[in-house]
Design an enzyme around this catalytic site. Structure first.
Site, mmCIF file in Angstrom:
data_model
loop_
_atom_site.group_PDB
_atom_site.id
_atom_site.type_symbol
_atom_site.label_atom_id
_atom_site.label_comp_id
_atom_site.label_asym_id
_atom_site.label_seq_id
_atom_site.Cartn_x
_atom_site.Cartn_y
_atom_site.Cartn_z
ATOM 1 N N THR A 97 7.766 -6.614 7.114
ATOM 2 C CA THR A 97 7.235 -7.972 6.924
ATOM 3 C C THR A 97 6.105 -7.915 5.904
ATOM 4 O O THR A 97 5.255 -8.794 5.865
ATOM 5 C CB THR A 97 6.715 -8.576 8.254
ATOM 6 O OG1 THR A 97 5.749 -7.686 8.811
ATOM 7 C CG2 THR A 97 7.822 -8.808 9.257
ATOM 8 N N ASP A 125 11.692 -9.379 6.453
ATOM 9 C CA ASP A 125 11.169 -10.707 6.097
ATOM 10 C C ASP A 125 10.935 -10.781 4.598
ATOM 11 O O ASP A 125 10.580 -11.833 4.078
ATOM 12 C CB ASP A 125 9.861 -10.973 6.856
ATOM 13 C CG ASP A 125 9.368 -12.401 6.638
ATOM 14 O OD1 ASP A 125 10.166 -13.337 6.853
ATOM 15 O OD2 ASP A 125 8.197 -12.592 6.241
ATOM 16 N N LYS A 173 -5.402 -5.480 8.916
ATOM 17 C CA LYS A 173 -5.500 -6.626 9.845
ATOM 18 C C LYS A 173 -4.190 -6.845 10.602
ATOM 19 O O LYS A 173 -4.191 -6.978 11.821
ATOM 20 C CB LYS A 173 -5.871 -7.893 9.051
ATOM 21 C CG LYS A 173 -7.294 -7.853 8.503
ATOM 22 C CD LYS A 173 -7.615 -9.047 7.652
ATOM 23 C CE LYS A 173 -7.009 -9.002 6.273
ATOM 24 N NZ LYS A 173 -7.465 -7.930 5.397
ATOM 25 N N ILE A 174 -3.073 -6.860 9.864
ATOM 26 C CA ILE A 174 -1.788 -7.153 10.517
ATOM 27 C C ILE A 174 -1.306 -5.954 11.337
ATOM 28 O O ILE A 174 -0.888 -6.097 12.488
ATOM 29 C CB ILE A 174 -0.736 -7.576 9.463
ATOM 30 C CG1 ILE A 174 -1.177 -8.882 8.785
ATOM 31 C CG2 ILE A 174 0.643 -7.732 10.095
ATOM 32 C CD1 ILE A 174 -0.371 -9.267 7.552
ATOM 33 N N GLU A 207 13.462 -10.685 -4.007
ATOM 34 C CA GLU A 207 13.460 -11.990 -3.335
ATOM 35 C C GLU A 207 13.034 -13.144 -4.242
ATOM 36 O O GLU A 207 13.339 -14.306 -3.963
ATOM 37 C CB GLU A 207 12.534 -11.958 -2.106
ATOM 38 C CG GLU A 207 11.050 -11.891 -2.459
ATOM 39 C CD GLU A 207 10.133 -11.899 -1.243
ATOM 40 O OE1 GLU A 207 10.384 -11.116 -0.304
ATOM 41 O OE2 GLU A 207 9.169 -12.682 -1.236
ATOM 42 N N HIS A 213 10.782 -14.506 3.948
ATOM 43 C CA HIS A 213 9.325 -14.483 3.785
ATOM 44 C C HIS A 213 8.686 -15.603 4.606
ATOM 45 O O HIS A 213 7.917 -16.426 4.093
ATOM 46 C CB HIS A 213 8.944 -14.588 2.300
ATOM 47 C CG HIS A 213 7.679 -13.848 1.987
ATOM 48 N ND1 HIS A 213 7.560 -12.979 0.933
ATOM 49 C CD2 HIS A 213 6.476 -13.842 2.597
ATOM 50 C CE1 HIS A 213 6.337 -12.481 0.902
ATOM 51 N NE2 HIS A 213 5.670 -12.984 1.913
ATOM 52 N N ARG A 260 5.995 -6.203 1.991
ATOM 53 C CA ARG A 260 6.494 -6.542 0.654
ATOM 54 C C ARG A 260 7.819 -5.823 0.449
ATOM 55 O O ARG A 260 7.955 -4.645 0.815
ATOM 56 C CB ARG A 260 5.499 -6.118 -0.443
ATOM 57 C CG ARG A 260 4.291 -7.026 -0.587
ATOM 58 C CD ARG A 260 4.649 -8.408 -1.154
ATOM 59 N NE ARG A 260 3.493 -9.270 -1.295
ATOM 60 C CZ ARG A 260 3.034 -10.140 -0.399
ATOM 61 N NH1 ARG A 260 3.667 -10.272 0.765
ATOM 62 N NH2 ARG A 260 1.982 -10.891 -0.648
HETATM 63 P P1 NAD Z 1 -4.937 -5.178 4.929
HETATM 64 O O1 NAD Z 1 -5.486 -5.016 3.559
HETATM 65 O O2 NAD Z 1 -5.818 -5.672 6.021
HETATM 66 O O3 NAD Z 1 -4.293 -3.786 5.410
HETATM 67 C C1 NAD Z 1 -3.504 -2.980 4.577
HETATM 68 C C2 NAD Z 1 -3.612 -1.550 5.086
HETATM 69 O O4 NAD Z 1 -2.759 -0.736 4.272
HETATM 70 C C3 NAD Z 1 -5.031 -0.980 4.956
HETATM 71 O O5 NAD Z 1 -5.436 -0.374 6.176
HETATM 72 C C4 NAD Z 1 -4.907 0.051 3.838
HETATM 73 O O6 NAD Z 1 -5.778 1.143 3.997
HETATM 74 C C5 NAD Z 1 -3.454 0.464 3.996
HETATM 75 N N1 NAD Z 1 -2.931 1.125 2.803
HETATM 76 C C6 NAD Z 1 -3.275 0.942 1.508
HETATM 77 N N2 NAD Z 1 -2.581 1.772 0.714
HETATM 78 C C7 NAD Z 1 -1.789 2.505 1.532
HETATM 79 C C8 NAD Z 1 -0.867 3.559 1.304
HETATM 80 N N3 NAD Z 1 -0.617 4.021 0.083
HETATM 81 N N4 NAD Z 1 -0.233 4.085 2.376
HETATM 82 C C9 NAD Z 1 -0.502 3.644 3.628
HETATM 83 N N5 NAD Z 1 -1.369 2.668 3.913
HETATM 84 C C10 NAD Z 1 -2.020 2.104 2.868
HETATM 85 O O7 NAD Z 1 -3.671 -6.130 4.741
HETATM 86 P P2 NAD Z 1 -2.965 -7.049 5.855
HETATM 87 O O8 NAD Z 1 -3.620 -8.378 5.906
HETATM 88 O O9 NAD Z 1 -2.799 -6.265 7.108
HETATM 89 O O10 NAD Z 1 -1.541 -7.259 5.169
HETATM 90 C C11 NAD Z 1 -0.624 -6.189 5.002
HETATM 91 C C12 NAD Z 1 0.465 -6.641 4.064
HETATM 92 O O11 NAD Z 1 1.223 -7.685 4.681
HETATM 93 C C13 NAD Z 1 -0.056 -7.278 2.757
HETATM 94 O O12 NAD Z 1 -0.238 -6.294 1.769
HETATM 95 C C14 NAD Z 1 1.020 -8.252 2.383
HETATM 96 O O13 NAD Z 1 1.841 -7.636 1.415
HETATM 97 C C15 NAD Z 1 1.818 -8.469 3.667
HETATM 98 N N6 NAD Z 1 1.848 -9.876 4.113
HETATM 99 C C16 NAD Z 1 3.071 -10.437 4.354
HETATM 100 C C17 NAD Z 1 3.141 -11.753 4.804
HETATM 101 C C18 NAD Z 1 4.470 -12.401 5.111
HETATM 102 O O14 NAD Z 1 4.534 -13.630 5.259
HETATM 103 N N7 NAD Z 1 5.540 -11.646 5.249
HETATM 104 C C19 NAD Z 1 1.963 -12.486 4.985
HETATM 105 C C20 NAD Z 1 0.722 -11.860 4.747
HETATM 106 C C21 NAD Z 1 0.684 -10.549 4.310
#
Ligand code: NAD
Length: 342
Positions: free
Chosen positions: A227, A253, A153-154, A258, A290, A229
């Site tokens: 941004t 971030d 999604k992100i 952390e 974060h 983990r």
């Molecule tokens: P999501 O589940 O929609 O997308 C994650 C993507 O990573 C998927 O397409 C998945 O196939 C891929 N993936 C899984 N394992 C992988 C690997 N070994 N190598 C490469 N790609 C791989 O998640 P999202 O909503 O896009 O969020 C992504 C990350 O952002 C979350 O895991 C979370 O840790 C982080 N996040 C951070 C904040 C913040 O405030 N900084 C907020 C929300 C989420």
């Protein structure tokens, strides 16, 4: 229903009180994080509500289970801080899979622009009436190659933003599924990208995916954006890469260690973490604590979805945001197996 809410911040309370009132949930807000020392505060509650730096490990889960706590409601998407395997068969876990992917993707671009146009430096200079431009030369993002690791999604929204800037996109994902994106092997992404942005989850497989070896494979002067983990990047390898000028800049971030630092004010203290302290002294490192998720829209969505998750769970209905240790997602259990794993 009574829910013990850990790691409560002042910005969390208004939306959770609003939705709690609407949905009949009595939240008790604790400033402290959930861990082995504080788990006793959950006694007498039906559920706990936790965030990214609460430590929900096996001893904590056993104590929660003993108190009769039936659900752990994560008010975030990532769940690397919860021992899901240990929860299995004891306590259900629900999460907020998406609250505002735009918030995180936009913050990532804000960090990138700040770094390449030296906004963090210019802001301090002009506050002091120093209008010199020396040392503030940036570069155009247009035409540069950005490597996006994780196109969920992100990652996809970040790709859309980068396309708007006229950048070339390379992507790597374990499960590639985005349309109109050039997927390449990780090694090629590392070798060809001017900028690398991490948007995949933290798992055993992705732990330290950017370590010494990966840094060596990058272009000289690469800009790293994280941004997602902290532990996706080996912070010591990052520091070393910056010191030997291999890494041109880093925008973080999130940070590996952390959990004892972020979200709190240490301005009057001596920070013990030498790696973070050294990183923060670097002119080409920008750290936010974060903060990427922190928009009004995201806070409202987090509270609304958490309240909905709790109401659905306590009604005994299938909650689509429940995490399942066996298959990852309760929805998958229901669709593919026509039964609940748990
Ligand atoms: P999501 O589940 O929609 O997308 C994650 C993507 O990573 C998927 O397409 C998945 O196939 C891929 N993936 C899984 N394992 C992988 C690997 N070994 N190598 C490469 N790609 C791989 O998640 P999202 O909503 O896009 O969020 C992504 C990350 O952002 C979350 O895991 C979370 O840790 C982080 N996040 C951070 C904040 C913040 O405030 N900084 C907020 C929300 C989420």
């Amino acid at each position: 229903m009574k829910i013990a809410f850990f790691d409560a911040k002042e910005y969390d309370i208004p939306p959770f009180e609003k939705y709690g009132k609407e949905r009949g949930i009595d939240f008790k807000f604790y400033e402290t994080k959930l861990n082995e020392d504080t788990v006793g505060l959950a006694e007498g509650f039906d559920g706990v509500c936790v965030f990214v730096n609460d430590r929900v490990n096996a001893p904590v889960i056993d104590r929660l289970f003993g108190y009769g706590v039936r659900v752990i409601a994560l008010r975030c998407a990532g769940y690397n801080n919860v021992d899901l395997k240990h929860c299995f068969g004891k306590i259900h876990v629900v999460r907020v899979p998406a609250y505002s992917p735009y918030a995180v993707a936009e913050h990532t671009m804000a960090l990138l622009l700040t770094s390449v146009r030296r906004i963090h430096k210019a802001y301090i200079r002009t506050k002091d009436f120093n209008f010199s431009l020396n040392g503030l030369t940036g570069f155009d993002l247009h035409g540069k190659t950005v490597g996006v690791i994780g196109t969920g999604k992100i990652g996809r929204i970040f790709i859309g933003i980068c396309k708007g800037f006229g950048m070339r996109i390379l992507a790597y994902d374990k499960f590639p599924s985005a349309e109109g994106v050039e997927y390449v092997p990780l090694e090629r992404l590392l070798a060809e990208s001017d900028i690398i942005s991490l948007h995949c989850p933290l798992t055993e497989e992705t732990y330290h995916m950017i370590g010494r070896e990966a840094v060596d494979k990058c272009k000289k002067g690469v800009i790293l954006l994280n941004t997602s983990r902290g532990a996706l990047i080996d912070a010591e390898a990052l520091l070393e890469g910056i010191k030997r000028r291999k890494i041109g800049a880093a925008c973080l971030d999130v940070y590996e260690e952390e959990s004892d630092l972020f979200f709190r004010d240490f301005s009057g203290h001596i920070v013990e973490d030498d790696v973070l302290a050294r990183l923060i002294t670097m002119p080409n490192v920008i750290v936010t604590s974060h903060q990427a998720f922190l928009t009004e829209e995201a806070l409202d969505n987090i509270a609304a979805t958490t309240a909905e998750n709790l109401v659905t769970f306590f009604r005994g209905e299938i909650c689509e945001n429940e995490l399942c240790y066996r298959c990852g997602n309760i929805e998958t259990c229901m669709k593919e197996r026509r039964e609940k794993c748990f």
